[in-house]
Design a protein around this motif. Structure first.
Motif, PDB file in Angstrom:
ATOM      1  N   TRP A 136       0.844  -1.203   0.000  1.00 52.34           N
ATOM      2  CA  TRP A 136       0.000   0.000   0.000  1.00 52.34           C
ATOM      3  C   TRP A 136       0.875   1.247   0.000  1.00 52.34           C
ATOM      4  O   TRP A 136       0.643   2.189  -0.765  1.00 52.34           O
ATOM      5  CB  TRP A 136      -0.921  -0.021   1.215  1.00 52.34           C
ATOM      6  CG  TRP A 136      -1.947   1.080   1.255  1.00 52.34           C
ATOM      7  CD1 TRP A 136      -3.229   1.026   0.814  1.00 52.34           C
ATOM      8  CD2 TRP A 136      -1.753   2.404   1.779  1.00 52.34           C
ATOM      9  NE1 TRP A 136      -3.854   2.236   1.022  1.00 52.34           N
ATOM     10  CE2 TRP A 136      -2.973   3.100   1.611  1.00 52.34           C
ATOM     11  CE3 TRP A 136      -0.675   3.075   2.356  1.00 52.34           C
ATOM     12  CZ2 TRP A 136      -3.146   4.419   2.017  1.00 52.34           C
ATOM     13  CZ3 TRP A 136      -0.831   4.394   2.765  1.00 52.34           C
ATOM     14  CH2 TRP A 136      -2.052   5.054   2.603  1.00 52.34           C
ATOM     15  N   LEU A 137       1.889   1.251   0.849  1.00 51.92           N
ATOM     16  CA  LEU A 137       2.797   2.396   0.915  1.00 51.92           C
ATOM     17  C   LEU A 137       3.559   2.588  -0.396  1.00 51.92           C
ATOM     18  O   LEU A 137       3.658   3.700  -0.913  1.00 51.92           O
ATOM     19  CB  LEU A 137       3.808   2.190   2.048  1.00 51.92           C
ATOM     20  CG  LEU A 137       3.366   2.513   3.461  1.00 51.92           C
ATOM     21  CD1 LEU A 137       4.488   2.166   4.433  1.00 51.92           C
ATOM     22  CD2 LEU A 137       2.998   3.980   3.584  1.00 51.92           C
ATOM     23  N   ALA A 138       4.113   1.491  -0.914  1.00 48.49           N
ATOM     24  CA  ALA A 138       4.914   1.591  -2.131  1.00 48.49           C
ATOM     25  C   ALA A 138       4.077   2.071  -3.304  1.00 48.49           C
ATOM     26  O   ALA A 138       4.521   2.922  -4.096  1.00 48.49           O
ATOM     27  CB  ALA A 138       5.538   0.235  -2.442  1.00 48.49           C
ATOM     28  N   LEU A 139       2.860   1.562  -3.436  1.00 52.05           N
ATOM     29  CA  LEU A 139       2.009   1.933  -4.555  1.00 52.05           C
ATOM     30  C   LEU A 139       1.454   3.347  -4.387  1.00 52.05           C
ATOM     31  O   LEU A 139       1.286   4.076  -5.372  1.00 52.05           O
ATOM     32  CB  LEU A 139       0.862   0.928  -4.688  1.00 52.05           C
ATOM     33  CG  LEU A 139       1.295  -0.505  -5.059  1.00 52.05           C
ATOM     34  CD1 LEU A 139       0.129  -1.463  -4.895  1.00 52.05           C
ATOM     35  CD2 LEU A 139       1.834  -0.556  -6.475  1.00 52.05           C
ATOM     36  N   ALA A 140       1.164   3.743  -3.147  1.00 54.18           N
ATOM     37  CA  ALA A 140       0.592   5.067  -2.909  1.00 54.18           C
ATOM     38  C   ALA A 140       1.620   6.180  -3.062  1.00 54.18           C
ATOM     39  O   ALA A 140       1.292   7.294  -3.482  1.00 54.18           O
ATOM     40  CB  ALA A 140      -0.036   5.123  -1.515  1.00 54.18           C
ATOM     41  N   THR A 141       2.861   5.896  -2.712  1.00 59.83           N
ATOM     42  CA  THR A 141       3.884   6.940  -2.697  1.00 59.83           C
ATOM     43  C   THR A 141       4.857   6.865  -3.867  1.00 59.83           C
ATOM     44  O   THR A 141       5.544   7.846  -4.160  1.00 59.83           O
ATOM     45  CB  THR A 141       4.712   6.870  -1.394  1.00 59.83           C
ATOM     46  OG1 THR A 141       5.441   5.635  -1.361  1.00 59.83           O
ATOM     47  CG2 THR A 141       3.805   6.962  -0.171  1.00 59.83           C
ATOM     48  N   GLY A 142       4.949   5.708  -4.507  1.00 55.81           N
ATOM     49  CA  GLY A 142       5.944   5.534  -5.562  1.00 55.81           C
ATOM     50  C   GLY A 142       7.351   5.321  -5.047  1.00 55.81           C
ATOM     51  O   GLY A 142       8.300   5.252  -5.825  1.00 55.81           O
ATOM     52  N   ALA A 143       7.509   5.202  -3.732  1.00 57.57           N
ATOM     53  CA  ALA A 143       8.843   5.011  -3.151  1.00 57.57           C
ATOM     54  C   ALA A 143       9.379   3.629  -3.490  1.00 57.57           C
ATOM     55  O   ALA A 143       8.636   2.643  -3.452  1.00 57.57           O
ATOM     56  CB  ALA A 143       8.790   5.183  -1.635  1.00 57.57           C
ATOM     57  N   PRO A 144      10.652   3.512  -3.820  1.00 54.95           N
ATOM     58  CA  PRO A 144      11.237   2.192  -4.036  1.00 54.95           C
ATOM     59  C   PRO A 144      11.305   1.418  -2.722  1.00 54.95           C
ATOM     60  O   PRO A 144      11.370   2.005  -1.641  1.00 54.95           O
ATOM     61  CB  PRO A 144      12.636   2.503  -4.574  1.00 54.95           C
ATOM     62  CG  PRO A 144      12.951   3.862  -4.031  1.00 54.95           C
ATOM     63  CD  PRO A 144      11.646   4.596  -3.975  1.00 54.95           C
ATOM     64  N   LEU A 177      13.194  -2.433  -5.360  1.00 57.01           N
ATOM     65  CA  LEU A 177      12.054  -2.885  -6.149  1.00 57.01           C
ATOM     66  C   LEU A 177      11.153  -1.685  -6.417  1.00 57.01           C
ATOM     67  O   LEU A 177      10.870  -0.904  -5.505  1.00 57.01           O
ATOM     68  CB  LEU A 177      11.274  -3.962  -5.392  1.00 57.01           C
ATOM     69  CG  LEU A 177      12.068  -5.191  -4.935  1.00 57.01           C
ATOM     70  CD1 LEU A 177      11.188  -6.084  -4.067  1.00 57.01           C
ATOM     71  CD2 LEU A 177      12.600  -5.959  -6.130  1.00 57.01           C
ATOM     72  N   HIS A 178      10.696  -1.559  -7.638  1.00 59.65           N
ATOM     73  CA  HIS A 178       9.835  -0.432  -8.014  1.00 59.65           C
ATOM     74  C   HIS A 178       8.425  -0.961  -8.249  1.00 59.65           C
ATOM     75  O   HIS A 178       7.998  -1.179  -9.388  1.00 59.65           O
ATOM     76  CB  HIS A 178      10.412   0.279  -9.235  1.00 59.65           C
ATOM     77  CG  HIS A 178      11.769   0.854  -8.986  1.00 59.65           C
ATOM     78  ND1 HIS A 178      11.957   2.092  -8.402  1.00 59.65           N
ATOM     79  CD2 HIS A 178      13.013   0.347  -9.204  1.00 59.65           C
ATOM     80  CE1 HIS A 178      13.253   2.340  -8.285  1.00 59.65           C
ATOM     81  NE2 HIS A 178      13.915   1.299  -8.758  1.00 59.65           N
ATOM     82  N   CYS A 179       7.708  -1.155  -7.171  1.00 56.47           N
ATOM     83  CA  CYS A 179       6.401  -1.808  -7.220  1.00 56.47           C
ATOM     84  C   CYS A 179       5.359  -0.983  -7.963  1.00 56.47           C
ATOM     85  O   CYS A 179       4.482  -1.538  -8.636  1.00 56.47           O
ATOM     86  CB  CYS A 179       5.904  -2.094  -5.804  1.00 56.47           C
ATOM     87  SG  CYS A 179       7.017  -3.159  -4.857  1.00 56.47           S
TER      88      CYS A 179
END
Length: 226
Positions: A136-144, A177-179
């Motif tokens: 959720w965090l990775a997809l919402a923020t774009g953070a690797p 990883l760039h989810c």
């Protein structure tokens, strides 16, 4: 400031006394938001990552640690602050979502955030199925997402032991990883599950732990980020 001072003072001491093996530090971006997703073997894991990561990392801690009374309260508050912890209210039905929102704010400030996809410590040293808060965090923020594998921390501070004992540990940082790019074409729920499984697989590839296709049961009063 206190966290940076703690790192300045303790990192050389920890490296001298415990001689930890640290690999892959170059995989951690030095600037911008990044999520460090780690396996979880011991209470001391957050301290280990906070000290041995190539950049400061912030974890969430329940707000009671920051407001306790008396000398003990002061000592606990100094401890969690010294290791970069951020207070979060973990009571009530919205506690998991509130934790994710707090993590999102850390990433919005372009800082590094540490999280355990399993949601709780492994009860037996195996790697359990991840909860989807990390995705959720990775997809919402774009953070690797940088997968992290800890080894030996369960021997450094076993469950029930207050003070750590001497035991050599290792920390390995995997490739980011760039989810948000890899899973952007999937429906949201499927994207979160696929991204979480990818992250846990990357952690397992580094740690060599046996995998368990079930969630670990959290101890009492633990709030998994699910």
């Amino acid at each position: 400031m206190l966290y940076r001072l703690t790192r300045l003072l303790l990192v050389p001491l920890v490296r001298l006394v415990f001689r930890p093996v640290v690999r892959g530090g170059g995989n951690v971006p030095r600037r911008g938001p990044v999520i460090l997703a780690s396996n979880h073997l011991s209470f001391i894991d957050s301290v280990v990552i906070a000290l041995l990561s190539p950049r400061p990392v912030h974890f969430l801690a329940k707000d009671a640690y920051f407001t306790g009374p008396g000398l003990k309260g002061v000592l606990v508050r100094c401890f969690v602050t010294a290791f970069g912890c951020v207070p979060i209210n973990r009571g009530g039905h919205r506690s998991a979502q509130a934790a994710l929102e707090a993590a999102e704010r850390i990433l919005a400030d372009r800082r590094a955030f540490g999280i355990y996809p399993e949601g709780t410590r492994s009860p037996d040293g195996r790697l359990y199925r991840g909860r989807t808060g990390v995705a959720w965090l990775a997809l919402a923020t774009g953070a690797p997402v940088v997968p992290v594998a800890l080894t030996g921390t369960d021997q450094l501070q076993p469950v029930g032991r207050i003070l750590p004992r001497y035991h050599r540990i290792s920390v390995e940082f995997g490739r980011p990883l760039h989810c948000s790019t890899a899973h952007r074409d999937l429906p949201p729920a499927r994207a979160r599950r696929a991204a979480t499984d990818e992250i846990v697989q990357a952690i397992g590839d580094l740690s060599g732990q046996e995998r368990v296709e079930a969630h670990a049961s959290p101890p009492a009063r633990s709030v998994p980020l699910s």
